[in-house]
Enzyme design. Structure first.
Site, short mmCIF file in Angstrom:
data_model
loop_
_atom_site.label_atom_id
_atom_site.label_comp_id
_atom_site.label_asym_id
_atom_site.label_seq_id
_atom_site.Cartn_x
_atom_site.Cartn_y
_atom_site.Cartn_z
N ASN A 1 0.84 -1.20 0.00
CA ASN A 1 0.00 0.00 0.00
C ASN A 1 0.88 1.25 0.00
OD1 ASN A 1 -2.79 0.84 0.08
ND2 ASN A 1 -2.42 1.57 2.15
N ILE B 1 -5.41 5.05 -7.44
CA ILE B 1 -5.51 3.71 -6.85
C ILE B 1 -5.68 3.97 -5.36
CG2 ILE B 1 -4.42 1.46 -6.56
CD1 ILE B 1 -4.86 2.19 -9.53
N PRO B 2 -6.87 3.79 -4.82
CA PRO B 2 -7.24 4.38 -3.52
C PRO B 2 -6.64 3.74 -2.26
CG PRO B 2 -9.03 3.05 -4.36
CD PRO B 2 -7.97 3.05 -5.43
N CYS B 3 -5.34 3.93 -2.08
CA CYS B 3 -4.69 3.42 -0.87
C CYS B 3 -5.19 4.17 0.37
CB CYS B 3 -3.17 3.52 -1.00
SG CYS B 3 -2.55 5.17 -1.38
N HIS B 4 -5.75 5.36 0.18
CA HIS B 4 -6.28 6.14 1.30
C HIS B 4 -7.54 5.50 1.90
CE1 HIS B 4 -8.24 7.57 -2.37
NE2 HIS B 4 -9.28 7.88 -1.62
#
Length: 137
Positions: free
Chosen positions: A120, A129-132
């Protein structure tokens, strides 16, 4: 060689880079960008690059609440494990979150929680790419 452009967002200025076919990185700060370009040459800023213009448009729509996902060609290079994690991140629905354990289970590696966290962290396309959307527990 990659082109890049900057865009002002509600989280500050971000810099997006692309090659001729893919969005390749999103830098969350100028410092992060400057650190990267010391070892990775970039073309000059290119505000006319069609892919970068589309990325800016979609990112702006995202921050305005008009978009919940991105339709852009992305490319980032990592290990097979990292790429598997990044694919799982893309499956997290807008407005939801998952834990590192959830992602580890999703990719069939329930004991790889720490490795999921490291993958991540290595995501070079945050927001896109929604690592949050991944939380510790």
């Amino acid at each position: 060689m990659h082109s890049y452009t900057a865009v002002h967002t509600p989280i500050g200025k971000v810099i997006i880079s692309a090659d001729d076919h893919f969005i390749t990185r999103l830098f969350l700060s100028e410092e992060q960008f400057e650190d990267y370009v010391q070892n990775h040459p970039m073309r000059q800023a290119d505000d006319d690059h069609l892919l970068l213009k589309d990325a800016i448009k979609q990112l702006t729509e995202y921050f305005e609440g008009k978009r919940t996902s991105f339709q852009l060609p992305f490319k980032q290079t990592g290990t097979a494990f990292q790429e598997h994690v990044w694919s799982a991140l893309e499956e997290i629905p807008y407005g939801e979150s998952r834990t590192y354990l959830d992602i580890a289970v999703r990719i069939g590696k329930p004991k790889a929680v720490r490795a999921v966290g490291q993958a991540n962290k290595k995501n070079s396309l945050p927001i896109f790419i929604p690592c949050h959307r991944v939380i510790g527990a």
